[in-house]
Scaffold this motif. Structure first.
Motif, PDB file in Angstrom:
ATOM      1  N   SER A  86      81.319  -6.623  52.533  1.00 43.10           N
ATOM      2  CA  SER A  86      82.174  -5.801  53.368  1.00 43.10           C
ATOM      3  C   SER A  86      82.666  -4.594  52.576  1.00 43.10           C
ATOM      4  CB  SER A  86      83.368  -6.627  53.843  1.00 43.10           C
ATOM      5  OG  SER A  86      84.297  -5.825  54.518  1.00 43.10           O
ATOM      6  N   ARG A  87      82.679  -3.465  53.229  1.00 44.17           N
ATOM      7  CA  ARG A  87      83.302  -2.259  52.665  1.00 44.17           C
ATOM      8  C   ARG A  87      84.681  -2.180  53.283  1.00 44.17           C
ATOM      9  NH1 ARG A  87      81.549   1.944  49.742  1.00 44.17           N
ATOM     10  NH2 ARG A  87      82.437   3.992  50.094  1.00 44.17           N
ATOM     11  N   GLU A  88      85.725  -2.175  52.422  1.00 45.67           N
ATOM     12  CA  GLU A  88      87.090  -2.339  52.910  1.00 45.67           C
ATOM     13  C   GLU A  88      88.004  -1.224  52.438  1.00 45.67           C
ATOM     14  OE1 GLU A  88      87.160  -7.181  52.980  1.00 45.67           O
ATOM     15  OE2 GLU A  88      88.054  -6.193  51.264  1.00 45.67           O
ATOM     16  N   ARG A  89      88.952  -0.933  53.301  1.00 42.51           N
ATOM     17  CA  ARG A  89      90.074  -0.074  52.933  1.00 42.51           C
ATOM     18  C   ARG A  89      91.323  -0.942  53.029  1.00 42.51           C
ATOM     19  NH1 ARG A  89      88.730   5.045  51.753  1.00 42.51           N
ATOM     20  NH2 ARG A  89      86.881   5.827  52.791  1.00 42.51           N
ATOM     21  N   ILE A  90      92.094  -0.937  51.957  1.00 41.61           N
ATOM     22  CA  ILE A  90      93.294  -1.759  51.899  1.00 41.61           C
ATOM     23  C   ILE A  90      94.486  -0.830  51.764  1.00 41.61           C
ATOM     24  CG2 ILE A  90      94.519  -3.541  50.608  1.00 41.61           C
ATOM     25  CD1 ILE A  90      91.747  -4.645  49.835  1.00 41.61           C
ATOM     26  N   THR A  91      95.428  -0.965  52.687  1.00 42.98           N
ATOM     27  CA  THR A  91      96.622  -0.128  52.663  1.00 42.98           C
ATOM     28  C   THR A  91      97.857  -1.017  52.502  1.00 42.98           C
ATOM     29  OG1 THR A  91      96.733  -0.158  55.082  1.00 42.98           O
ATOM     30  CG2 THR A  91      95.611   1.702  54.077  1.00 42.98           C
ATOM     31  N   GLY A  92      98.852  -0.489  51.822  1.00 42.15           N
ATOM     32  CA  GLY A  92     100.108  -1.212  51.629  1.00 42.15           C
ATOM     33  C   GLY A  92     100.208  -1.927  50.306  1.00 42.15           C
ATOM     34  N   ASP A  93      99.092  -2.082  49.590  1.00 42.55           N
ATOM     35  CA  ASP A  93      99.103  -2.722  48.273  1.00 42.55           C
ATOM     36  C   ASP A  93      99.344  -1.636  47.237  1.00 42.55           C
ATOM     37  OD1 ASP A  93      98.294  -3.711  45.712  1.00 42.55           O
ATOM     38  OD2 ASP A  93      97.101  -5.254  46.690  1.00 42.55           O
ATOM     39  N   PRO A  94     100.471  -1.711  46.498  1.00 41.99           N
ATOM     40  CA  PRO A  94     100.782  -0.634  45.561  1.00 41.99           C
ATOM     41  C   PRO A  94      99.752  -0.480  44.439  1.00 41.99           C
ATOM     42  CG  PRO A  94     102.351  -2.437  45.340  1.00 41.99           C
ATOM     43  CD  PRO A  94     101.488  -2.757  46.516  1.00 41.99           C
ATOM     44  N   GLY A  95      98.904  -1.463  44.205  1.00 41.30           N
ATOM     45  CA  GLY A  95      97.907  -1.370  43.142  1.00 41.30           C
ATOM     46  C   GLY A  95      96.554  -0.863  43.593  1.00 41.30           C
ATOM     47  N   ILE A  96      96.414  -0.578  44.887  1.00 49.17           N
ATOM     48  CA  ILE A  96      95.118  -0.151  45.420  1.00 49.17           C
ATOM     49  C   ILE A  96      95.285   1.187  46.115  1.00 49.17           C
ATOM     50  CG2 ILE A  96      93.284  -0.691  47.065  1.00 49.17           C
ATOM     51  CD1 ILE A  96      93.783  -3.632  46.531  1.00 49.17           C
ATOM     52  N   ASP A  97      94.408   2.116  45.793  1.00 47.10           N
ATOM     53  CA  ASP A  97      94.401   3.429  46.437  1.00 47.10           C
ATOM     54  C   ASP A  97      93.686   3.286  47.782  1.00 47.10           C
ATOM     55  OD1 ASP A  97      94.018   6.036  47.295  1.00 47.10           O
ATOM     56  OD2 ASP A  97      93.219   6.750  45.377  1.00 47.10           O
ATOM     57  N   PRO A  98      94.390   3.469  48.897  1.00 49.71           N
ATOM     58  CA  PRO A  98      93.748   3.292  50.204  1.00 49.71           C
ATOM     59  C   PRO A  98      92.650   4.317  50.482  1.00 49.71           C
ATOM     60  CG  PRO A  98      95.962   4.162  50.454  1.00 49.71           C
ATOM     61  CD  PRO A  98      95.793   3.833  49.005  1.00 49.71           C
ATOM     62  N   ALA A  99      92.590   5.378  49.698  1.00 51.44           N
ATOM     63  CA  ALA A  99      91.533   6.381  49.886  1.00 51.44           C
ATOM     64  C   ALA A  99      90.226   5.968  49.217  1.00 51.44           C
ATOM     65  CB  ALA A  99      91.995   7.727  49.337  1.00 51.44           C
ATOM     66  N   VAL A 100      90.287   4.947  48.361  1.00 50.94           N
ATOM     67  CA  VAL A 100      89.091   4.487  47.652  1.00 50.94           C
ATOM     68  C   VAL A 100      88.671   3.141  48.231  1.00 50.94           C
ATOM     69  CG1 VAL A 100      88.130   3.820  45.414  1.00 50.94           C
ATOM     70  CG2 VAL A 100      89.818   5.684  45.550  1.00 50.94           C
ATOM     71  N   PRO A 101      87.544   3.090  48.924  1.00 50.28           N
ATOM     72  CA  PRO A 101      87.121   1.807  49.496  1.00 50.28           C
ATOM     73  C   PRO A 101      86.715   0.816  48.411  1.00 50.28           C
ATOM     74  CG  PRO A 101      85.447   3.486  49.862  1.00 50.28           C
ATOM     75  CD  PRO A 101      86.605   4.172  49.218  1.00 50.28           C
ATOM     76  N   LEU A 102      86.971  -0.452  48.705  1.00 51.61           N
ATOM     77  CA  LEU A 102      86.531  -1.546  47.848  1.00 51.61           C
ATOM     78  C   LEU A 102      85.331  -2.213  48.498  1.00 51.61           C
ATOM     79  CD1 LEU A 102      89.901  -3.370  47.048  1.00 51.61           C
ATOM     80  CD2 LEU A 102      88.643  -1.823  45.565  1.00 51.61           C
ATOM     81  N   GLU A 103      84.502  -2.821  47.677  1.00 50.83           N
ATOM     82  CA  GLU A 103      83.434  -3.650  48.213  1.00 50.83           C
ATOM     83  C   GLU A 103      83.777  -5.097  47.909  1.00 50.83           C
ATOM     84  OE1 GLU A 103      79.039  -2.813  48.306  1.00 50.83           O
ATOM     85  OE2 GLU A 103      79.082  -4.423  46.810  1.00 50.83           O
ATOM     86  N   LEU A 104      83.680  -5.937  48.927  1.00 52.44           N
ATOM     87  CA  LEU A 104      83.884  -7.377  48.778  1.00 52.44           C
ATOM     88  C   LEU A 104      82.568  -8.074  49.091  1.00 52.44           C
ATOM     89  CD1 LEU A 104      85.618  -9.974  48.505  1.00 52.44           C
ATOM     90  CD2 LEU A 104      86.073  -9.759  50.974  1.00 52.44           C
ATOM     91  N   ARG A 105      82.074  -8.837  48.121  1.00 52.98           N
ATOM     92  CA  ARG A 105      80.873  -9.650  48.321  1.00 52.98           C
ATOM     93  C   ARG A 105      81.283 -11.099  48.112  1.00 52.98           C
ATOM     94  NH1 ARG A 105      75.317  -8.988  47.991  1.00 52.98           N
ATOM     95  NH2 ARG A 105      74.217 -10.885  47.372  1.00 52.98           N
ATOM     96  N   VAL A 106      80.988 -11.946  49.097  1.00 59.09           N
ATOM     97  CA  VAL A 106      81.293 -13.371  48.976  1.00 59.09           C
ATOM     98  C   VAL A 106      79.991 -14.135  49.199  1.00 59.09           C
ATOM     99  CG1 VAL A 106      82.733 -15.286  49.735  1.00 59.09           C
ATOM    100  CG2 VAL A 106      83.628 -12.950  49.834  1.00 59.09           C
ATOM    101  N   GLU A 107      79.613 -14.890  48.168  1.00 55.70           N
ATOM    102  CA  GLU A 107      78.373 -15.673  48.205  1.00 55.70           C
ATOM    103  C   GLU A 107      78.724 -17.148  48.358  1.00 55.70           C
ATOM    104  OE1 GLU A 107      76.743 -14.731  44.393  1.00 55.70           O
ATOM    105  OE2 GLU A 107      76.200 -12.686  45.000  1.00 55.70           O
ATOM    106  N   PHE A 108      77.920 -17.862  49.143  1.00 59.28           N
ATOM    107  CA  PHE A 108      78.124 -19.282  49.417  1.00 59.28           C
ATOM    108  C   PHE A 108      76.839 -20.009  49.010  1.00 59.28           C
ATOM    109  CE2 PHE A 108      80.539 -16.649  52.221  1.00 59.28           C
ATOM    110  CZ  PHE A 108      81.778 -17.239  52.297  1.00 59.28           C
ATOM    111  N   THR A 109      76.879 -20.736  47.906  1.00 60.66           N
ATOM    112  CA  THR A 109      75.691 -21.389  47.370  1.00 60.66           C
ATOM    113  C   THR A 109      75.807 -22.888  47.541  1.00 60.66           C
ATOM    114  OG1 THR A 109      75.490 -19.621  45.725  1.00 60.66           O
ATOM    115  CG2 THR A 109      74.241 -21.644  45.316  1.00 60.66           C
ATOM    116  N   GLU A 110      74.797 -23.482  48.151  1.00 58.33           N
ATOM    117  CA  GLU A 110      74.770 -24.925  48.339  1.00 58.33           C
ATOM    118  C   GLU A 110      74.525 -25.601  46.992  1.00 58.33           C
ATOM    119  OE1 GLU A 110      73.184 -27.030  52.109  1.00 58.33           O
ATOM    120  OE2 GLU A 110      71.505 -26.805  50.720  1.00 58.33           O
ATOM    121  N   MET A 111      75.378 -26.554  46.667  1.00 61.72           N
ATOM    122  CA  MET A 111      75.297 -27.283  45.405  1.00 61.72           C
ATOM    123  C   MET A 111      75.188 -28.769  45.745  1.00 61.72           C
ATOM    124  SD  MET A 111      75.725 -24.718  43.274  1.00 61.72           S
ATOM    125  CE  MET A 111      76.153 -25.422  41.701  1.00 61.72           C
ATOM    126  N   GLY A 112      74.023 -29.332  45.629  1.00 57.09           N
ATOM    127  CA  GLY A 112      73.856 -30.733  45.994  1.00 57.09           C
ATOM    128  C   GLY A 112      73.883 -30.899  47.507  1.00 57.09           C
TER     129      GLY A 112
END
Length: 157
Positions: A86-112
């Motif tokens: 996901s390409r995300e914009r986060i607003t309201g978090d003082p540590g994140i610049d809302p003008a700079v998008p973040l990329e979130l990658r979540v991988e789900f790997t089957e183990m057993g």
């Protein structure tokens, strides 16, 4: 400073991969666990369109002072139950610049037979805030484990 740090966090769950994937992508489930302790997801306004190009939106609120952090994202990749990006914009978090998008990658790997390894890769962060965002993900994964334990017990009934 330049936002150039990627945060990676992993956790293994004793839960089948489709169930873990749903917890991330079904808004009603996501709302039950997202946010660090002392935060909650506002149930109104949740959006989740689980497909490439689909939008997702949620607002987490800090209970002590009402600080609201809004996440607006678009899925750039969506392969159920393996991975989403996901390409995300986060607003309201003082540590994140809302003008700079973040990329979130979540991988789900089957183990057993029933275990799922979740790998979160997110950034870029400013170097001075990357560490506490990694810690926040660890706390959220603790909440996810609690949710999946409860959801798993209900499914077995």
């Amino acid at each position: 400073m330049t936002a150039n740090v990627i945060v990676t966090v992993e956790r293994e769950f004793d839960v089948p991969r489709p169930q873990v994937f749903r917890a991330w992508t079904v808004p009603a489930e996501l709302a039950q666990w997202r946010g660090s302790p002392g935060w909650h997801v506002e149930p109104s306004g949740l959006v989740g369109e689980p497909k490439p190009g689909g939008r997702h939106h949620h607002v987490t609120v800090r209970e002590s002072d009402g600080l609201a952090v809004t996440t607006d994202g678009v899925y750039t990749e969506f392969f159920e139950p393996d991975v989403f990006v996901s390409r995300e914009r986060i607003t309201g978090d003082p540590g994140i610049d809302p003008a700079v998008p973040l990329e979130l990658r979540v991988e789900f790997t089957e183990m057993g037979r029933h275990d799922t390894l979740v790998r979160i890769i997110q950034g870029p962060y400013e170097p001075d805030v990357a560490g506490w965002h990694g810690e926040a993900w660890e706390k959220e994964l603790n909440r996810l484990a609690d949710f999946l334990g409860t959801a798993g017990q209900e499914a077995r009934r």
